[in-house]
Scaffold this motif. Structure first.
Motif, mmCIF file in Angstrom:
data_model
loop_
_atom_site.group_PDB
_atom_site.id
_atom_site.type_symbol
_atom_site.label_atom_id
_atom_site.label_comp_id
_atom_site.label_asym_id
_atom_site.label_seq_id
_atom_site.Cartn_x
_atom_site.Cartn_y
_atom_site.Cartn_z
ATOM 1 N N GLU A 1 0.836 -1.214 0.000
ATOM 2 C CA GLU A 1 0.000 0.000 0.000
ATOM 3 C C GLU A 1 0.865 1.256 0.000
ATOM 4 O O GLU A 1 0.618 2.188 -0.770
ATOM 5 C CB GLU A 1 -0.939 0.000 1.211
ATOM 6 N N GLN B 1 2.425 2.337 -3.186
ATOM 7 C CA GLN B 1 1.552 3.041 -4.120
ATOM 8 C C GLN B 1 1.701 4.556 -4.037
ATOM 9 O O GLN B 1 1.215 5.277 -4.903
ATOM 10 C CB GLN B 1 0.096 2.637 -3.876
ATOM 11 N N ILE C 1 4.060 2.612 -9.375
ATOM 12 C CA ILE C 1 3.983 1.164 -9.563
ATOM 13 C C ILE C 1 4.045 0.912 -11.069
ATOM 14 O O ILE C 1 3.276 1.521 -11.826
ATOM 15 C CB ILE C 1 2.664 0.593 -8.985
ATOM 16 N N ARG D 1 0.305 -3.146 -11.704
ATOM 17 C CA ARG D 1 -0.843 -2.452 -11.114
ATOM 18 C C ARG D 1 -2.061 -3.337 -10.878
ATOM 19 O O ARG D 1 -2.732 -3.177 -9.860
ATOM 20 C CB ARG D 1 -1.213 -1.239 -11.958
ATOM 21 N N SER E 1 -2.632 0.870 -7.554
ATOM 22 C CA SER E 1 -1.917 2.057 -8.030
ATOM 23 C C SER E 1 -2.177 3.300 -7.202
ATOM 24 O O SER E 1 -1.479 4.291 -7.357
ATOM 25 C CB SER E 1 -2.300 2.338 -9.488
ATOM 26 N N THR E 2 -3.173 3.278 -6.320
ATOM 27 C CA THR E 2 -3.553 4.474 -5.581
ATOM 28 C C THR E 2 -3.528 4.204 -4.089
ATOM 29 O O THR E 2 -4.216 3.297 -3.604
ATOM 30 C CB THR E 2 -4.967 4.931 -5.987
#
Length: 115
Positions: free
Chosen positions: A69, A72, A76, A81, A86-87
């Protein structure tokens, strides 16, 4: 711990994650998926290290989820992903802990009943 039941639980964990995403909308599949992701990591840890103590497996699985996490926050690679996301989303950290705690509790109960 026998590996066949662990493998079956890992497969059921993936099926549960897919099922939750297919059946629900909104935050339920997102956060259930986060918890199940950590449960899957827990199962993989125990598959690799079958004699590991449940609290160590829980710490490793939650820790791995948290590392992913926090990764991210950086970039990435696109190919990773779908697996790593990715977030960065701070509430995910809580749900990873929930997944690790649930796996720890189930593993501990299993060991008490079979040991």
């Amino acid at each position: 711990m026998p590996r066949l039941p662990l493998f079956c639980v890992a497969v059921l964990t993936v099926a549960a994650g897919v099922g939750v995403r297919a059946l629900f909308d909104g935050p339920v599949p997102k956060y259930a998926g986060d918890a199940l992701y950590t449960v899957l990591i827990y199962m993989l840890v125990v598959l690799i290290l079958p004699r590991i103590r449940p609290w160590v497996a829980a710490a490793l699985s939650a820790g791995a989820s948290w590392v992913i996490e926090f990764a991210q926050l950086g970039e990435i690679p696109a190919v990773l992903r779908p697996l790593l996301g990715s977030t960065f989303n701070p509430p995910d950290l809580f749900w990873y802990a929930v997944g690790a705690a649930a796996a720890w509790a189930a593993h501990t109960l299993w060991l008490r009943r079979t040991g």
